[in-house]
Design a protein around this motif. Structure first.
Motif, mmCIF file in Angstrom:
data_model
loop_
_atom_site.group_PDB
_atom_site.id
_atom_site.type_symbol
_atom_site.label_atom_id
_atom_site.label_comp_id
_atom_site.label_asym_id
_atom_site.label_seq_id
_atom_site.Cartn_x
_atom_site.Cartn_y
_atom_site.Cartn_z
ATOM 1 N N ALA A 1 -6.068 -3.531 -12.092
ATOM 2 C CA ALA A 1 -4.876 -4.327 -11.775
ATOM 3 C C ALA A 1 -4.067 -3.579 -10.727
ATOM 4 O O ALA A 1 -4.077 -2.346 -10.696
ATOM 5 C CB ALA A 1 -4.040 -4.569 -13.023
ATOM 6 N N VAL A 2 -3.404 -4.320 -9.849
ATOM 7 C CA VAL A 2 -2.651 -3.684 -8.772
ATOM 8 C C VAL A 2 -1.150 -3.929 -8.959
ATOM 9 O O VAL A 2 -0.731 -5.041 -9.286
ATOM 10 C CB VAL A 2 -3.091 -4.196 -7.385
ATOM 11 N N PRO A 3 -0.328 -2.914 -8.757
ATOM 12 C CA PRO A 3 1.123 -3.092 -8.843
ATOM 13 C C PRO A 3 1.645 -3.956 -7.691
ATOM 14 O O PRO A 3 0.975 -4.149 -6.666
ATOM 15 C CB PRO A 3 1.665 -1.661 -8.733
ATOM 16 N N GLU A 4 2.861 -4.438 -7.867
ATOM 17 C CA GLU A 4 3.507 -5.284 -6.854
ATOM 18 C C GLU A 4 3.593 -4.584 -5.504
ATOM 19 O O GLU A 4 3.481 -5.219 -4.457
ATOM 20 C CB GLU A 4 4.906 -5.666 -7.345
ATOM 21 N N GLN A 5 3.769 -3.265 -5.514
ATOM 22 C CA GLN A 5 3.923 -2.544 -4.243
ATOM 23 C C GLN A 5 2.659 -2.606 -3.384
ATOM 24 O O GLN A 5 2.731 -2.521 -2.159
ATOM 25 C CB GLN A 5 4.298 -1.078 -4.511
ATOM 26 N N VAL A 6 1.503 -2.761 -4.014
ATOM 27 C CA VAL A 6 0.264 -2.903 -3.235
ATOM 28 C C VAL A 6 0.302 -4.199 -2.442
ATOM 29 O O VAL A 6 -0.069 -4.235 -1.263
ATOM 30 C CB VAL A 6 -0.970 -2.852 -4.164
ATOM 31 N N LEU A 7 0.773 -5.269 -3.073
ATOM 32 C CA LEU A 7 0.901 -6.539 -2.358
ATOM 33 C C LEU A 7 1.952 -6.439 -1.252
ATOM 34 O O LEU A 7 1.771 -6.989 -0.157
ATOM 35 C CB LEU A 7 1.256 -7.669 -3.328
ATOM 36 N N GLN A 8 3.052 -5.742 -1.525
ATOM 37 C CA GLN A 8 4.078 -5.567 -0.492
ATOM 38 C C GLN A 8 3.506 -4.856 0.731
ATOM 39 O O GLN A 8 3.758 -5.258 1.876
ATOM 40 C CB GLN A 8 5.258 -4.777 -1.056
ATOM 41 N N LEU A 9 2.723 -3.814 0.497
ATOM 42 C CA LEU A 9 2.125 -3.081 1.616
ATOM 43 C C LEU A 9 1.077 -3.932 2.329
ATOM 44 O O LEU A 9 0.962 -3.885 3.563
ATOM 45 C CB LEU A 9 1.505 -1.777 1.113
ATOM 46 N N ALA A 10 0.314 -4.721 1.575
ATOM 47 C CA ALA A 10 -0.670 -5.609 2.193
ATOM 48 C C ALA A 10 0.017 -6.655 3.067
ATOM 49 O O ALA A 10 -0.449 -6.971 4.167
ATOM 50 C CB ALA A 10 -1.520 -6.289 1.116
ATOM 51 N N THR A 11 1.138 -7.169 2.597
ATOM 52 C CA THR A 11 1.891 -8.173 3.361
ATOM 53 C C THR A 11 2.459 -7.565 4.642
ATOM 54 O O THR A 11 2.402 -8.188 5.716
ATOM 55 C CB THR A 11 3.019 -8.749 2.495
ATOM 56 N N LEU A 12 2.984 -6.351 4.542
ATOM 57 C CA LEU A 12 3.484 -5.673 5.739
ATOM 58 C C LEU A 12 2.346 -5.375 6.711
ATOM 59 O O LEU A 12 2.533 -5.455 7.938
ATOM 60 C CB LEU A 12 4.197 -4.374 5.353
ATOM 61 N N SER A 13 1.161 -5.090 6.192
ATOM 62 C CA SER A 13 -0.002 -4.869 7.059
ATOM 63 C C SER A 13 -0.324 -6.130 7.852
ATOM 64 O O SER A 13 -0.627 -6.055 9.048
ATOM 65 C CB SER A 13 -1.219 -4.453 6.222
ATOM 66 N N VAL A 14 -0.274 -7.269 7.192
ATOM 67 C CA VAL A 14 -0.529 -8.535 7.894
ATOM 68 C C VAL A 14 0.491 -8.745 9.011
ATOM 69 O O VAL A 14 0.145 -9.101 10.140
ATOM 70 C CB VAL A 14 -0.512 -9.725 6.919
ATOM 71 N N ARG A 15 1.750 -8.507 8.703
ATOM 72 C CA ARG A 15 2.799 -8.699 9.713
ATOM 73 C C ARG A 15 2.606 -7.743 10.891
ATOM 74 O O ARG A 15 2.775 -8.135 12.053
ATOM 75 C CB ARG A 15 4.167 -8.518 9.075
ATOM 76 N N CYS A 16 2.229 -6.503 10.603
ATOM 77 C CA CYS A 16 1.941 -5.547 11.682
ATOM 78 C C CYS A 16 0.764 -6.026 12.532
ATOM 79 O O CYS A 16 0.806 -5.955 13.768
ATOM 80 C CB CYS A 16 1.611 -4.180 11.103
ATOM 81 N N CYS A 17 -0.280 -6.498 11.860
ATOM 82 C CA CYS A 17 -1.475 -6.940 12.585
ATOM 83 C C CYS A 17 -1.202 -8.188 13.415
ATOM 84 O O CYS A 17 -1.778 -8.354 14.504
ATOM 85 C CB CYS A 17 -2.624 -7.174 11.606
ATOM 86 N N GLU A 18 -0.337 -9.055 12.921
ATOM 87 C CA GLU A 18 0.067 -10.220 13.721
ATOM 88 C C GLU A 18 0.745 -9.769 15.010
ATOM 89 O O GLU A 18 0.498 -10.326 16.094
ATOM 90 C CB GLU A 18 1.018 -11.107 12.909
ATOM 91 N N ARG A 19 1.604 -8.759 14.899
ATOM 92 C CA ARG A 19 2.310 -8.248 16.078
ATOM 93 C C ARG A 19 1.345 -7.533 17.032
ATOM 94 O O ARG A 19 1.486 -7.636 18.257
ATOM 95 C CB ARG A 19 3.418 -7.289 15.648
ATOM 96 N N VAL A 20 0.372 -6.815 16.486
ATOM 97 C CA VAL A 20 -0.642 -6.168 17.331
ATOM 98 C C VAL A 20 -1.406 -7.219 18.122
ATOM 99 O O VAL A 20 -1.594 -7.099 19.341
ATOM 100 C CB VAL A 20 -1.611 -5.322 16.478
ATOM 101 N N GLN A 21 -1.846 -8.256 17.420
ATOM 102 C CA GLN A 21 -2.596 -9.310 18.116
ATOM 103 C C GLN A 21 -1.756 -9.940 19.231
ATOM 104 O O GLN A 21 -2.239 -10.170 20.343
ATOM 105 C CB GLN A 21 -3.046 -10.384 17.127
#
Length: 215
Positions: free
Chosen positions: A110-130
């Motif tokens: 099971a993953v804590p909420e903070q893992v999802l928070q970091l995954a979501t921030l990763s998506v936002r970073c990758c959107e900006r990179v693209q």
């Protein structure tokens, strides 16, 4: 035919950067979906497979860029900048795959909420990179230069956000997790996830340098 081969060519580096950026974003979104559906083993594996697929596709683009560098006499930007940028971009999608594999290898149930928070921030970073990568062919336009710098600054802010989430997650982990094995697993995962935004910041710094030198 020989004359044609000797003509200087710029190659399609910008198109390849765009293609790679698309695979980065595909991998990041698949990873986020994997975390959102982590409790469902079937969906978890489905999205992990999508992360792998994006990473393999990005690797092929990276290899093509490096091959093209050897075949191209004149490049649209400095050769070292091209080499550094594509490899820094590839580091992002490699880390997404590494993070996906680590969760499986460590048998995290099971993953804590903070893992999802970091995954979501990763998506936002990758959107900006693209987005930043799509602007590179148009640096002769002042508005594009400004937009590229602004996008790089947004990536920097998102990286800082990820730092804060990781520090908070680490603090809570060391206060509340009694199982040493779980603590070691989650610490490694938090650090790995935060490093995705670090690699995005590396790409932003490279793009900012390209922008300043070529605008």
């Amino acid at each position: 035919m020989l004359f044609g081969k000797l003509l200087p060519r710029e190659g399609n580096f910008f198109e390849l950067f765009n293609e790679h950026g698309g695979f980065i974003l595909e991998g990041a979104r698949a990873f986020q979906k994997m975390i959102e559906n982590y409790a469902d083993p079937t969906l978890r594996q489905q999205y992990a497979d999508e992360v792998d697929k994006a990473e393999h596709a990005a690797d092929r683009v990276t290899a093509e860029v490096n091959r093209l560098l050897h075949r191209t006499f004149i490049t649209p930007i400095d050769r070292e900048q091209i080499h550094s940028l594509i490899n820094a971009m590839d580091d992002i999608v490699d880390l997404l795959q590494d993070s996906s594999e680590t969760l499986s290898l460590y048998d995290v149930r099971a993953v804590p909420e903070q893992v999802l928070q970091l995954a979501t921030l990763s998506v936002r970073c990758c959107e900006r990179v693209q987005h930043a990568v799509t602007l590179l062919p148009h640096l002769s336009q002042p508005a594009t230069t400004e937009a590229a710098i602004k996008t790089c600054e947004e990536i920097d802010r998102l990286e800082s956000d990820a730092d804060r989430v990781m520090r908070s997650a680490m603090s809570r982990l060391f206060r509340e997790e009694a199982d040493v094995r779980e603590l070691i697993k989650l610490k490694a995962i938090y650090e790995q996830l935060e490093s995705i935004s670090d690699r995005c910041e590396d790409v932003a710094n490279l793009i900012e340098g390209i922008v300043l030198e070529n605008s």
